[in-house]
Design a protein around this motif. Structure first.
Motif, PDB file in Angstrom:
ATOM      1  N   ILE A   1     -12.381  -1.441  -2.637  1.00  0.00           N
ATOM      2  CA  ILE A   1     -12.247  -1.845  -1.235  1.00  0.00           C
ATOM      3  C   ILE A   1     -11.273  -0.924  -0.510  1.00  0.00           C
ATOM      4  O   ILE A   1     -11.370  -0.722   0.704  1.00  0.00           O
ATOM      5  CB  ILE A   1     -11.806  -3.316  -1.133  1.00  0.00           C
ATOM      6  N   VAL A   2     -10.331  -0.335  -1.252  1.00  0.00           N
ATOM      7  CA  VAL A   2      -9.407   0.641  -0.676  1.00  0.00           C
ATOM      8  C   VAL A   2     -10.107   1.992  -0.730  1.00  0.00           C
ATOM      9  O   VAL A   2      -9.988   2.746  -1.696  1.00  0.00           O
ATOM     10  CB  VAL A   2      -8.082   0.677  -1.453  1.00  0.00           C
ATOM     11  N   GLY A   3     -10.866   2.292   0.312  1.00  0.00           N
ATOM     12  CA  GLY A   3     -11.697   3.493   0.278  1.00  0.00           C
ATOM     13  C   GLY A   3     -11.775   4.204   1.610  1.00  0.00           C
ATOM     14  O   GLY A   3     -11.552   3.612   2.671  1.00  0.00           O
ATOM     15  N   LEU A   4     -12.101   5.472   1.536  1.00  0.00           N
ATOM     16  CA  LEU A   4     -12.353   6.309   2.702  1.00  0.00           C
ATOM     17  C   LEU A   4     -13.840   6.633   2.694  1.00  0.00           C
ATOM     18  O   LEU A   4     -14.332   7.312   1.791  1.00  0.00           O
ATOM     19  CB  LEU A   4     -11.511   7.587   2.629  1.00  0.00           C
TER      20      LEU A   4
ATOM     21  N   LEU B   1       0.829  -1.216   0.000  1.00  0.00           N
ATOM     22  CA  LEU B   1       0.000   0.000   0.000  1.00  0.00           C
ATOM     23  C   LEU B   1       0.859   1.259   0.000  1.00  0.00           C
ATOM     24  O   LEU B   1       1.916   1.305   0.637  1.00  0.00           O
ATOM     25  CB  LEU B   1      -0.906   0.009   1.231  1.00  0.00           C
ATOM     26  N   PRO B   2       0.406   2.325  -0.674  1.00  0.00           N
ATOM     27  CA  PRO B   2       1.209   3.543  -0.751  1.00  0.00           C
ATOM     28  C   PRO B   2       1.301   4.279   0.579  1.00  0.00           C
ATOM     29  O   PRO B   2       0.352   4.276   1.375  1.00  0.00           O
ATOM     30  CB  PRO B   2       0.482   4.400  -1.804  1.00  0.00           C
ATOM     31  N   ALA B   3       2.434   4.915   0.789  1.00  0.00           N
ATOM     32  CA  ALA B   3       2.657   5.654   2.025  1.00  0.00           C
ATOM     33  C   ALA B   3       1.800   6.908   2.109  1.00  0.00           C
ATOM     34  O   ALA B   3       1.621   7.461   3.203  1.00  0.00           O
ATOM     35  CB  ALA B   3       4.137   6.034   2.146  1.00  0.00           C
ATOM     36  N   ASP B   4       1.272   7.373   0.976  1.00  0.00           N
ATOM     37  CA  ASP B   4       0.430   8.574   0.970  1.00  0.00           C
ATOM     38  C   ASP B   4      -1.031   8.232   0.700  1.00  0.00           C
ATOM     39  O   ASP B   4      -1.791   9.077   0.214  1.00  0.00           O
ATOM     40  CB  ASP B   4       0.941   9.596  -0.047  1.00  0.00           C
ATOM     41  N   LEU B   5      -1.440   7.011   1.020  1.00  0.00           N
ATOM     42  CA  LEU B   5      -2.811   6.584   0.741  1.00  0.00           C
ATOM     43  C   LEU B   5      -3.834   7.480   1.416  1.00  0.00           C
ATOM     44  O   LEU B   5      -4.758   7.997   0.777  1.00  0.00           O
ATOM     45  CB  LEU B   5      -2.995   5.135   1.206  1.00  0.00           C
ATOM     46  N   VAL B   6      -3.690   7.683   2.717  1.00  0.00           N
ATOM     47  CA  VAL B   6      -4.659   8.506   3.453  1.00  0.00           C
ATOM     48  C   VAL B   6      -4.606   9.950   2.982  1.00  0.00           C
ATOM     49  O   VAL B   6      -5.655  10.599   2.814  1.00  0.00           O
ATOM     50  CB  VAL B   6      -4.389   8.408   4.963  1.00  0.00           C
TER      51      VAL B   6
END
Length: 202
Positions: free
Chosen positions: A138-141, A108-113
């Protein structure tokens, strides 16, 4: 991102893993550590708290020291039930949003959030990841305020696809670049696990 702006996150770790012979994919060893350990290491600097969504005996995840949230709906309705578990948990904590990721994505990317949060800060109700034109919903906020709508959609309307849920919220797709590895590469098969071993450290 300041600590008070970091969301809670839930790792969806309870899939049936049919292509792995029914084994828990997050517990498979990658570089001598469980795949889940790699996922958590990527997430911890970006979020304010973590939990796992998984069904069955929670003791198998005891080494990670995290809350284990079972699906709040019966019948194995799929990853949307895990997202609902995440929303319920975040609501109990008084959070406005919660991040979800699969438990088999060790890069996962370090800047995902930061990237997903930017779209929400700009007014989107929700945001999810894409890479190389592929959607990874599924990778969601996700907004906690939408949990009752999701519960109705899954329990009463038969919704099963996370992409349908994302579209119902007009969630914004956020593109992430692919470097040496696709940051959303997931371990679905024994071949994928061998590929992930070769990608470690890149």
């Amino acid at each position: 991102m300041r600590d008070e702006e970091r969301p809670l996150a839930v790792v969806l770790a309870g899939g049936l893993a049919r292509r792995m012979g029914g084994s828990d994919k997050p517990l498979l060893l990658l570089g001598g550590r469980p795949v889940l350990d790699h996922v958590l290491a990527r997430l911890r600097p970006q979020v304010s708290g973590l939990a796992l969504n998984a069904n069955g005996d929670p003791a198998r995840f005891s080494d990670f020291g995290l809350p284990v949230l079972p699906d709040p709906l019966p019948g194995w309705p799929g990853p949307l039930a895990g997202i609902l578990a995440a929303l319920d948990w975040a609501a109990a904590a008084g959070a406005g949003h919660v991040l979800t990721v699969p438990g088999d994505t060790p890069f996962l990317p370090a800047d995902l959030v930061e990237q997903l949060g930017r779209s929400v800060a700009d007014g989107a109700a929700a945001a999810f990841a894409t890479s190389a034109g592929r959607r990874h919903p599924i990778v969601g906020l996700w907004p906690v305020a939408a949990r009752d709508a999701l519960r109705h959609g899954v329990a009463d309307a038969g919704m099963r696809r996370v992409d349908d849920w994302a579209r119902s919220l007009d969630a914004v797709p956020v593109e992430f670049p692919i470097g040496a590895v696709d940051p959303f590469f997931n371990v679905n098969t024994p071949e994928d696990l061998r590929t992930a071993e070769s990608l470690l450290g890149l």
